[in-house]
Enzyme design. Structure first.
Site, PDB file in Angstrom:
ATOM      1  N   TYR A   1      -1.142  12.200  18.755  1.00  0.00           N
ATOM      2  CA  TYR A   1      -2.596  12.566  18.943  1.00  0.00           C
ATOM      3  C   TYR A   1      -2.750  14.025  19.876  1.00  0.00           C
ATOM      4  CZ  TYR A   1      -5.592   8.727  17.747  1.00  0.00           C
ATOM      5  OH  TYR A   1      -6.193   7.741  17.245  1.00  0.00           O
TER       6      TYR A   1
ATOM      7  N   GLY B   1       0.848  -1.124   0.020  1.00  0.00           N
ATOM      8  CA  GLY B   1       0.139   0.144   0.122  1.00  0.00           C
ATOM      9  C   GLY B   1       0.897   1.326  -0.053  1.00  0.00           C
TER      10      GLY B   1
ATOM     11  N   LYS C   1       5.720   2.082  19.266  1.00  0.00           N
ATOM     12  CA  LYS C   1       4.814   2.797  18.179  1.00  0.00           C
ATOM     13  C   LYS C   1       3.451   3.240  18.694  1.00  0.00           C
ATOM     14  CE  LYS C   1       3.922   4.187  14.072  1.00  0.00           C
ATOM     15  NZ  LYS C   1       2.700   4.177  13.879  1.00  0.00           N
TER      16      LYS C   1
END
Length: 310
Positions: free
Chosen positions: A172, A9, A164
């Protein structure tokens, strides 16, 4: 060395290219035949000379479990599997035990770098036994940024994904702080150029950072973020960070608040979440929604499992 790579991807495809640029051989498989080097995982395994190293770069949860189950049936004793997706650290020990029963090693690796990793390198946090890590070191060296830092053997199996996960929790909170400051500046009539204020912070301030640079880049293309809907997904990693904090009685007020702030984007529209959405697009190539658009799955809990490119 030779590497099998499953999942090509946004990140996996670029990782294949960066590893190849370092002079290694990569045989890649993806369900999309247009990007795959082989037609199946079985073919990938047969084309690799033993002892093999196979890197899994697919979405966390059932997709990763299915891939590891399949590799467990195909690989031989002495081979090593690396899970480079965003799997929950608690699943790593299970995967390691499952593969160890067949004589196959396991390394978990948290990967950060998003769509910029091809040119800038990827920050790597990996866990596992030293003998298994050593087998993968040439690939780690190819993927990491130039210089002394950027990769770490974080500890035992599970430590890489745990590190991670904490990284993403911090991310965040940092994005939320930029988003709140941006909304407040936009709300005050006396402030006439919020974009240039953000740009001015890029030099000499204590908050200068890559995230700030990306915020400026987003504002350059859409000064008031009018083209975006204020929706930002919350991946599983933010929730897992808060769960781990509760389990270990570690106070995480800023990270926890930033997770709950994402829920405001489940409302009709959220100015703060426009900035968070813009930042996620800039660093990770994540999809964004046009202003006024409906997003499928706009319900709490719709994004529990993070995509591998998250």
């Amino acid at each position: 060395m030779e590497l099998g790579l499953i999942g090509l991807g946004k990140m996996g495809g670029n990782m294949r290219e960066r590893i190849r640029r370092a002079g290694h051989t990569v045989i890649g498989y993806d369900r999309n035949p247009d990007v795959a080097d082989v037609r199946s995982i079985e073919e990938l395994v047969t084309k690799l000379e033993g002892p093999r190293v196979v890197w899994v770069m697919v979405p966390a949860g059932p997709a990763t479990q299915s891939t590891i189950d399949q590799l467990g049936e195909l690989l031989s004793p002495g081979d090593v599997v690396v899970d480079g997706g965003n799997s929950r650290w608690t699943e790593d020990e299970q995967h390691a035990e499952e593969l160890a029963a067949k004589g196959v090693g396991f390394v978990d690796c948290g990967v950060s770098g998003g769509v910029w990793g091809l040119e800038n390198g990827y920050a790597l946090m990996y866990g596992g036994e030293s003998e298994h890590v050593q087998r993968v070191l040439p690939v780690f060296e190819a993927l990491k940024p130039e210089g002394e830092f950027g990769a770490v053997h974080a500890g035992k199996v599970g430590a890489g994904h745990f590190a991670k996960m904490v990284h993403n929790g911090i991310e965040y909170a940092m994005m939320q702080a930029f988003a709140e400051g941006w909304e407040l500046l936009e709300a005050v009539d006396s402030v006439t150029d919020v974009r240039e204020i953000f740009r001015s912070w890029q030099e000499g301030t204590v908050i200068r950072s890559w995230l700030l640079d990306l915020a400026v880049k987003a504002l350059e293309s859409d000064e008031h973020l009018a083209e975006l809907r204020g929706y930002a997904a919350d991946s599983g990693e933010g929730r897992w960070t808060v769960d781990a904090a509760i389990d270990h009685a570690v106070p995480l007020p800023a990270i926890t608040a930033s997770l709950f702030a994402r829920f405001s984007s489940r409302q009709k529209d959220s100015p703060q979440m426009k900035m968070v959405a813009a930042l996620r697009k800039q660093f990770g190539g994540h999809a964004v929604s046009a202003s006024g658009a409906h997003v499928d799955g706009d319900t709490p809990g719709a994004d529990v499992l993070p995509p591998v490119d998250g």
